[in-house]
Design a protein around this motif. Structure first.
Motif, mmCIF file in Angstrom:
data_model
loop_
_atom_site.group_PDB
_atom_site.id
_atom_site.type_symbol
_atom_site.label_atom_id
_atom_site.label_comp_id
_atom_site.label_asym_id
_atom_site.label_seq_id
_atom_site.Cartn_x
_atom_site.Cartn_y
_atom_site.Cartn_z
ATOM 1 N N LEU A 1 32.355 22.700 3.044
ATOM 2 C CA LEU A 1 31.182 21.850 3.256
ATOM 3 C C LEU A 1 30.197 22.113 2.138
ATOM 4 C CD1 LEU A 1 29.287 21.215 6.571
ATOM 5 C CD2 LEU A 1 28.029 21.875 4.524
ATOM 6 N N VAL A 2 29.741 21.042 1.494
ATOM 7 C CA VAL A 2 28.760 21.159 0.412
ATOM 8 C C VAL A 2 27.600 20.218 0.686
ATOM 9 C CG1 VAL A 2 30.460 21.840 -1.314
ATOM 10 C CG2 VAL A 2 29.956 19.429 -0.981
ATOM 11 N N LEU A 3 26.460 20.531 0.090
ATOM 12 C CA LEU A 3 25.266 19.702 0.228
ATOM 13 C C LEU A 3 24.976 18.978 -1.073
ATOM 14 C CD1 LEU A 3 22.764 21.959 2.206
ATOM 15 C CD2 LEU A 3 24.030 19.989 3.051
ATOM 16 N N ASP A 4 24.636 17.700 -0.938
ATOM 17 C CA ASP A 4 24.158 16.895 -2.053
ATOM 18 C C ASP A 4 22.789 16.380 -1.647
ATOM 19 O OD1 ASP A 4 23.711 15.271 -4.195
ATOM 20 O OD2 ASP A 4 25.257 13.795 -3.697
ATOM 21 N N GLY A 5 21.754 17.139 -2.007
ATOM 22 C CA GLY A 5 20.420 16.808 -1.542
ATOM 23 C C GLY A 5 20.324 16.980 -0.038
ATOM 24 N N GLN A 6 20.045 15.912 0.671
ATOM 25 C CA GLN A 6 19.892 15.954 2.125
ATOM 26 C C GLN A 6 21.162 15.512 2.856
ATOM 27 O OE1 GLN A 6 17.007 17.018 4.005
ATOM 28 N NE2 GLN A 6 16.809 17.935 1.968
ATOM 29 N N ARG A 7 22.258 15.375 2.141
ATOM 30 C CA ARG A 7 23.502 14.945 2.772
ATOM 31 C C ARG A 7 24.573 16.026 2.654
ATOM 32 N NH1 ARG A 7 25.417 10.626 5.178
ATOM 33 N NH2 ARG A 7 27.657 10.186 5.135
ATOM 34 N N ALA A 8 25.249 16.287 3.763
ATOM 35 C CA ALA A 8 26.341 17.256 3.800
ATOM 36 C C ALA A 8 27.674 16.527 3.725
ATOM 37 C CB ALA A 8 26.269 18.082 5.080
ATOM 38 N N HIS A 9 28.618 17.087 2.964
ATOM 39 C CA HIS A 9 29.940 16.483 2.799
ATOM 40 C C HIS A 9 31.012 17.513 3.132
ATOM 41 C CE1 HIS A 9 28.344 12.984 0.558
ATOM 42 N NE2 HIS A 9 27.508 13.856 0.019
#
Length: 364
Positions: free
Chosen positions: A312-320
């Motif tokens: 799980l990684v974060l791109d700003g305020q979104r988790a992927h």
């Protein structure tokens, strides 16, 4: 003590991890420390208070223990806990996902975690810490927060929610301490370790099965060890959560912070960074303490790569979700397999809890 604090150390949680922290503080505290243990299990709270005070007396340590009954799943519970204790440092070890998922088998949920990795549990691990972090931000902003629940990944989520987190415990500190123990107390070179929680799995395997996987990066003084698996071939972790080391690993940092002393060691997730690093504590602030020649950006990128490949990684305020974990969530029909806004954590938790309950009733 001076300042707005009523409590030196608040430990939320009554499980094995929290108990190890509390009882090791009792046996080792070098400075006077007032510890409050908070949780919902009254019998367990009573025992940890009794055992903590007994051990402090046994080892002639200036630590005192009291308790607070609180269920962090209840609305407003985290706020009440922080308002009543106002700790100098809050050590958050309560989770809605037990660490035994590492070694449990037999149902479709544990099989999914084994296949996709522990980041399958990140939402569960983040839930209560996010509530405690929010309560600290709103009611006791000078309190520091240590998150013990999957900090390599969760601490970035807590920071993205706008809550400050000092660091975590365990993971990189498991490896740094077992490596140091293997070298012996008289070793003269300083040992520093860069490690992600995913590095731990290899050390649970027999030594001949460790080839072909990425090892942690280990430095003696400023010299990188070329073959970590060979150098520390005799080190072997238990298949269960290594609480005897992981829970204990934060104790010296907690005591140093509470007393306002400097400290050096290893922690996961400092300031929300991915993975684990060597650090130093100065004037209540943690700083990366990397060996000469290892740039901050390189260390962070090295740790980030593990979850970017699978986790799980974060791109700003979104988790992927990524890799095998994303594929596993898609296969079982998780509504948020494609990612989610971090501000929707509570909603995503409820959806994942329903899925976990259903999978837990199915055979692997």
């Amino acid at each position: 003590m001076t300042g707005p604090f009523k409590t030196d150390v608040l430990i939320s949680g009554t499980g094995a991890f929290a108990g190890r922290i509390a009882l090791d503080i009792a046996a080792t505290a070098p400075d006077p420390v007032n510890v409050v243990i908070a949780g919902r299990n009254r019998d367990r709270l009573d025992w940890l208070r009794t055992a903590g005070n007994a051990r402090a007396s046994m080892f002639s340590r200036p630590a005192t223990f009291s308790t607070m009954e609180v269920d962090l799943l209840q609305e407003g519970a985290a706020e009440r806990m922080i308002l009543e204790t106002r700790p100098k440092i809050a050590v958050q070890a309560a989770s809605v996902q037990t660490s035994s998922v590492i070694s449990d088998t037999g149902n479709a949920w544990t099989a999914l975690v084994a296949e996709g990795g522990l980041s399958a549990t990140a939402i569960f691990q983040a839930l209560l810490t996010s509530r405690v972090g929010k309560a600290i931000r709103e009611h006791s902003p000078k309190s520091a927060l240590i998150n013990c629940c999957f900090p390599d990944v969760v601490n970035a989520m807590i920071q993205a929610l706008g809550h400050n987190v000092l660091c975590g415990t365990g993971n990189v500190a498991i490896l740094s301490n077992v490596f140091a123990g293997a070298r012996g107390a008289d070793a003269s070179e300083r040992l520093r370790v860069l490690a992600h929680y995913q590095n731990l799995a290899a050390w649970r395997l027999p030594r001949k099965q460790r080839k072909g996987v990425r090892p942690p990066r280990v430095f003696l003084d400023d010299r990188e060890v070329p073959d970590v698996f060979e150098t520390f071939s005799e080190v072997k972790l238990t298949a269960e959560p290594a609480i005897e080391v992981s829970g204990a690993s934060g104790v010296t940092l907690i005591c140093a912070y509470a007393a306002g002393r400097p400290w050096t060691g290893h922690v996961p997730g400092p300031g929300g960074l991915p993975g684990g690093y060597p650090v130093r504590l100065e004037a209540g602030k943690l700083h990366l303490d990397l060996p000469e020649g290892l740039a901050r950006e390189e260390a962070i990128s090295w740790n980030h790569a593990f979850e970017a490949e699978n986790g799980l990684v974060l791109d700003g305020q979104r988790a992927h979700f990524t890799g095998r974990l994303k594929e596993a969530f898609e296969r079982v029909g998780f509504a948020h397999a494609g990612g989610f806004e971090i501000g929707r954590l509570e909603e995503v938790y409820r959806n994942l809890a329903l899925l976990r309950d259903a999978l837990s009733r199915q055979p692997a």
